[in-house]
Design a protein around this motif. Structure first.
Motif, PDB file in Angstrom:
ATOM      1  N   GLU A  21      63.511 -21.459 -66.114  1.00 42.87           N
ATOM      2  CA  GLU A  21      62.387 -21.725 -65.217  1.00 42.87           C
ATOM      3  C   GLU A  21      62.616 -21.075 -63.852  1.00 42.87           C
ATOM      4  O   GLU A  21      61.685 -20.525 -63.248  1.00 42.87           O
ATOM      5  N   GLN A  22      63.839 -21.134 -63.358  1.00 39.66           N
ATOM      6  CA  GLN A  22      64.156 -20.514 -62.072  1.00 39.66           C
ATOM      7  C   GLN A  22      64.064 -18.989 -62.163  1.00 39.66           C
ATOM      8  O   GLN A  22      63.620 -18.333 -61.221  1.00 39.66           O
ATOM      9  N   ARG A  23      64.464 -18.433 -63.297  1.00 39.26           N
ATOM     10  CA  ARG A  23      64.327 -16.986 -63.505  1.00 39.26           C
ATOM     11  C   ARG A  23      62.864 -16.579 -63.419  1.00 39.26           C
ATOM     12  O   ARG A  23      62.522 -15.586 -62.772  1.00 39.26           O
ATOM     13  N   GLU A  24      62.003 -17.319 -64.092  1.00 37.98           N
ATOM     14  CA  GLU A  24      60.571 -17.014 -64.062  1.00 37.98           C
ATOM     15  C   GLU A  24      60.011 -17.150 -62.651  1.00 37.98           C
ATOM     16  O   GLU A  24      59.161 -16.356 -62.234  1.00 37.98           O
ATOM     17  N   ALA A  25      60.480 -18.145 -61.914  1.00 37.98           N
ATOM     18  CA  ALA A  25      60.020 -18.332 -60.528  1.00 37.98           C
ATOM     19  C   ALA A  25      60.454 -17.163 -59.644  1.00 37.98           C
ATOM     20  O   ALA A  25      59.668 -16.674 -58.822  1.00 37.98           O
ATOM     21  N   LEU A  26      61.696 -16.704 -59.797  1.00 39.25           N
ATOM     22  CA  LEU A  26      62.166 -15.567 -58.996  1.00 39.25           C
ATOM     23  C   LEU A  26      61.394 -14.307 -59.361  1.00 39.25           C
ATOM     24  O   LEU A  26      60.981 -13.546 -58.480  1.00 39.25           O
ATOM     25  N   LYS A  27      61.173 -14.092 -60.647  1.00 44.78           N
ATOM     26  CA  LYS A  27      60.395 -12.929 -61.088  1.00 44.78           C
ATOM     27  C   LYS A  27      58.994 -12.959 -60.464  1.00 44.78           C
ATOM     28  O   LYS A  27      58.537 -11.957 -59.909  1.00 44.78           O
ATOM     29  N   ALA A  28      58.320 -14.104 -60.547  1.00 45.56           N
ATOM     30  CA  ALA A  28      56.972 -14.224 -59.990  1.00 45.56           C
ATOM     31  C   ALA A  28      57.000 -14.007 -58.472  1.00 45.56           C
ATOM     32  O   ALA A  28      56.108 -13.333 -57.926  1.00 45.56           O
ATOM     33  N   TYR A  29      57.998 -14.552 -57.810  1.00 44.81           N
ATOM     34  CA  TYR A  29      58.126 -14.385 -56.362  1.00 44.81           C
ATOM     35  C   TYR A  29      58.216 -12.906 -55.987  1.00 44.81           C
ATOM     36  O   TYR A  29      57.480 -12.419 -55.124  1.00 44.81           O
ATOM     37  N   ILE A  30      59.114 -12.183 -56.646  1.00 46.01           N
ATOM     38  CA  ILE A  30      59.293 -10.762 -56.324  1.00 46.01           C
ATOM     39  C   ILE A  30      58.038  -9.977 -56.679  1.00 46.01           C
ATOM     40  O   ILE A  30      57.508  -9.227 -55.853  1.00 46.01           O
ATOM     41  N   GLU A  31      57.559 -10.129 -57.886  1.00 44.22           N
ATOM     42  CA  GLU A  31      56.417  -9.337 -58.356  1.00 44.22           C
ATOM     43  C   GLU A  31      55.159  -9.600 -57.537  1.00 44.22           C
ATOM     44  O   GLU A  31      54.286  -8.750 -57.453  1.00 44.22           O
ATOM     45  N   ASN A  32      55.058 -10.766 -56.923  1.00 41.85           N
ATOM     46  CA  ASN A  32      53.884 -11.112 -56.120  1.00 41.85           C
ATOM     47  C   ASN A  32      54.083 -10.840 -54.635  1.00 41.85           C
ATOM     48  O   ASN A  32      53.352 -11.367 -53.807  1.00 41.85           O
ATOM     49  N   GLY A  33      55.086 -10.046 -54.279  1.00 45.39           N
ATOM     50  CA  GLY A  33      55.224  -9.599 -52.899  1.00 45.39           C
ATOM     51  C   GLY A  33      56.458 -10.069 -52.172  1.00 45.39           C
ATOM     52  O   GLY A  33      56.632  -9.747 -51.002  1.00 45.39           O
ATOM     53  N   GLY A  34      57.334 -10.803 -52.826  1.00 47.77           N
ATOM     54  CA  GLY A  34      58.562 -11.257 -52.182  1.00 47.77           C
ATOM     55  C   GLY A  34      59.612 -10.163 -52.110  1.00 47.77           C
ATOM     56  O   GLY A  34      59.545  -9.163 -52.817  1.00 47.77           O
ATOM     57  N   GLY A  35      60.581 -10.368 -51.242  1.00 47.84           N
ATOM     58  CA  GLY A  35      61.666  -9.416 -51.085  1.00 47.84           C
ATOM     59  C   GLY A  35      62.941  -9.925 -51.722  1.00 47.84           C
ATOM     60  O   GLY A  35      63.186 -11.135 -51.782  1.00 47.84           O
ATOM     61  N   PHE A  36      63.758  -8.989 -52.189  1.00 52.87           N
ATOM     62  CA  PHE A  36      65.035  -9.326 -52.813  1.00 52.87           C
ATOM     63  C   PHE A  36      66.080  -8.319 -52.358  1.00 52.87           C
ATOM     64  O   PHE A  36      65.845  -7.109 -52.402  1.00 52.87           O
TER      65      PHE A  36
END
Length: 185
Positions: free
Chosen positions: A15-30
């Motif tokens: 679930e956390q992996r999916e949240a990080l993926k969504a965060y990055i793909e939707n404009g977040g920075g990593f």
């Protein structure tokens, strides 16, 4: 921005992996530093193939930490601002199965393999030749990703150039303007 500094191992639930993926793909920075690309997430295909963009194969052994030259290739990238064109540092030097350049990622700095020893068993698989990226960035969906293989030792984070680079990288990752796929910035 999310920063993984020497994050190694299985750190996130599905679930956390999916949240990080969504965060990055939707404009977040990593920003991934050193062990964030060490291959310990091989079971998470998206992270390895898209975020890191290549597979870790090993690191310098004999000597484990060695001085080498890094050549800044994109001095105009905000993460590289104020760094010397030839950056000499001591680190544990990561090697990957292929360059991320072929994927269109922006190689910000490359390692000069002629300036350090890769001795030890299996060291022949560590040679990447003249195209040995060590820092790169790219757009991932609407987000920004920067990975640096630098930073094995705690002392590295006291170096003025490393501190400048990390600050620059996090600031770039937090930029609110959309990432430009043409420049990977």
């Amino acid at each position: 921005a999310v920063v993984w500094s020497n994050a190694s191992g299985d750190n996130l639930s599905n679930e956390q992996r999916e949240a990080l993926k969504a965060y990055i793909e939707n404009g977040g920075g990593f920003v991934g530093i050193h062990a964030a690309g060490d291959g310990s997430d091989e079971d998470w295909g998206w992270y390895v193939k898209e975020v890191i963009g290549t597979h870790f194969v090993g690191h310098s052994l004999w000597p484990h930490l060695a001085q080498a030259d890094i050549h800044v290739e994109q001095a105009d990238h905000p993460a590289m601002a104020g760094l010397p064109a030839k950056w000499v540092r001591t680190d544990e030097w990561y090697s990957f199965n292929k360059s991320v350049r072929a994927k269109g990622y922006a190689v910000l700095a490359a390692l000069d393999e002629a300036t350090y020893e890769r001795g030890g068993p299996g060291s022949d698989k560590l040679a990447m030749g003249k195209d040995h990226p060590i820092i790169w960035s790219h757009c991932q969906g609407n987000g920004r990703v920067l990975y640096s293989a630098l930073g094995h030792t705690g002392e590295a984070f006291a170096e003025p150039e490393m501190r400048k680079f990390i600050t620059n990288s996090v600031n770039w990752a937090m930029t609110q303007t959309p990432c430009d796929p043409a420049t990977q910035q």
